[in-house]
Design an enzyme around this catalytic site. Structure first.
Site, PDB file in Angstrom:
ATOM      1  N   CYS A 161      18.369  12.469  16.026  1.00  0.00           N
ATOM      2  CA  CYS A 161      17.741  13.420  16.956  1.00  0.00           C
ATOM      3  C   CYS A 161      18.743  14.104  17.864  1.00  0.00           C
ATOM      4  CB  CYS A 161      16.654  12.727  17.779  1.00  0.00           C
ATOM      5  SG  CYS A 161      17.288  11.562  19.026  1.00  0.00           S
ATOM      6  N   SER A 190      14.230   1.388  27.735  1.00  0.00           N
ATOM      7  CA  SER A 190      14.655   1.530  29.131  1.00  0.00           C
ATOM      8  C   SER A 190      15.641   2.678  29.295  1.00  0.00           C
ATOM      9  CB  SER A 190      15.288   0.223  29.623  1.00  0.00           C
ATOM     10  OG  SER A 190      16.390  -0.138  28.802  1.00  0.00           O
ATOM     11  N   HIS A 217      16.094   9.689  23.151  1.00  0.00           N
ATOM     12  CA  HIS A 217      15.562  10.705  22.241  1.00  0.00           C
ATOM     13  C   HIS A 217      15.681  12.085  22.871  1.00  0.00           C
ATOM     14  CE1 HIS A 217      13.358  12.285  18.867  1.00  0.00           C
ATOM     15  NE2 HIS A 217      12.430  12.822  19.654  1.00  0.00           N
ATOM     16  N   ASP A 251       9.860  19.162  18.058  1.00  0.00           N
ATOM     17  CA  ASP A 251      10.679  18.008  17.690  1.00  0.00           C
ATOM     18  C   ASP A 251      10.808  17.978  16.176  1.00  0.00           C
ATOM     19  OD1 ASP A 251      11.842  15.530  17.261  1.00  0.00           O
ATOM     20  OD2 ASP A 251      10.620  14.504  18.762  1.00  0.00           O
TER      21      ASP A 251
END
Length: 290
Positions: free
Chosen positions: A68, A103, A107, A122
């Site tokens: 990504c 946490s 992305h 996306d």
């Protein structure tokens, strides 16, 4: 870097386009069906580079894919070059085994504004979680697409992307209980805020995901590409194909283990990928699902 080279790479042949939702959808669909979501570099002894020039060289010139931080970075650049109003955002991925969001911001996704409406775009979540159309930034609205129903919910300025999935049929009984098979019909995907980001904000994630022993990218090699009917994935040395709605409200999911000798041909024929270095497939305890 040349936008025309990008258009050629994704097979987009519309020299005159309008900056509207139809064009945005068309570019997204062309990219997701030509550029794989993959981490093969890591399992060929190479690094996953965060820089845009290196990403362009890998994906456009060498006709590879990426994860990504590369694939959506390229999409962000291309949409900006085209003239769309874009914002880079950061997401926190939902981790199923521990039932919580990551946490760390790991992305990268893109927000596009068209006529005062905002959309999430996306092209690099992969598998059967991949959106096929931009998702309007509207809380609580079910947005049916070919892969599934997508839903965004906003709580205290944090947005959550979820997916409502169909039933599924798996002919190969060996894989019915496999971790490679997504079994949830309601699936949390990731959370994000609307705080604008830059690619430098992802430097920690880019390093962490390549070296952490609990990173799924370290534990498992994968390559995923959307098709006209569904999605094809190579997870470790298992090839998986999902055909969306092969009959009413049911997906067909097929699995096949492939030998090391077959891997190179599978990458070329199913994903259009040719590697420069030796690839060592890996499927560890932490894996992807389809």
């Amino acid at each position: 870097m040349d936008i025309e080279a990008y258009f050629e790479r994704i097979g987009y042949n519309n020299p005159v386009y309008t900056l509207d939702l139809a064009t945005l959808t068309e570019v997204l669909q062309h990219q997701m069906r030509t550029i794989p979501f993959e981490n093969l570099n890591m399992h060929c002894g190479e690094a996953m580079d965060l820089g845009l020039e290196a990403t362009f060289d890998q994906i456009v010139r060498k006709k590879r894919g990426g994860w990504c931080l590369q694939v959506n970075h390229l999409l962000y650049w291309a949409l900006t070059q085209m003239g769309f109003e874009t914002t880079m955002l950061g997401g926190y991925v939902y981790i199923v085994p521990v039932s919580k969001y990551s946490s760390e911001m790991i992305h990268l996704l893109v927000q596009v504004t068209i006529s005062d409406r905002n959309y999430i775009v996306d092209a690099a979540y992969g598998g059967s979680y991949q959106m096929w159309e931009p998702v309007e930034l509207a809380s609580g609205k079910d947005q049916p697409q070919v892969p599934a129903i997508f839903r965004l919910t906003e709580e205290n300025e944090t947005w959550y992307l979820d997916q409502i999935r169909r039933e599924q049929h798996v002919p190969n009984q060996e894989f019915v209980n496999s971790d490679l098979l997504e079994k949830n019909t309601y699936r949390k995907i990731y959370s994000f805020t609307l705080q604008p980001r830059t690619i430098e904000d992802f430097e920690y994630a880019n390093t962490y995901l390549q070296i952490s022993p609990v990173s799924v990218f370290v534990n498992t090699s994968f390559c995923s590409l959307q098709t006209s009917e569904g999605v094809c994935c190579l997870i470790g040395s298992t090839i998986a194909r999902r055909k969306f709605s092969y009959k009413e409200n049911v997906d067909l999911v097929e699995f096949k283990n492939v030998s090391e000798e077959e891997i190179e041909d599978v990458l070329k024929t199913a994903f259009g990928v040719s590697l420069e270095r030796k690839f060592v497939p890996k499927n560890g305890n932490l894996s992807f699902s389809i």
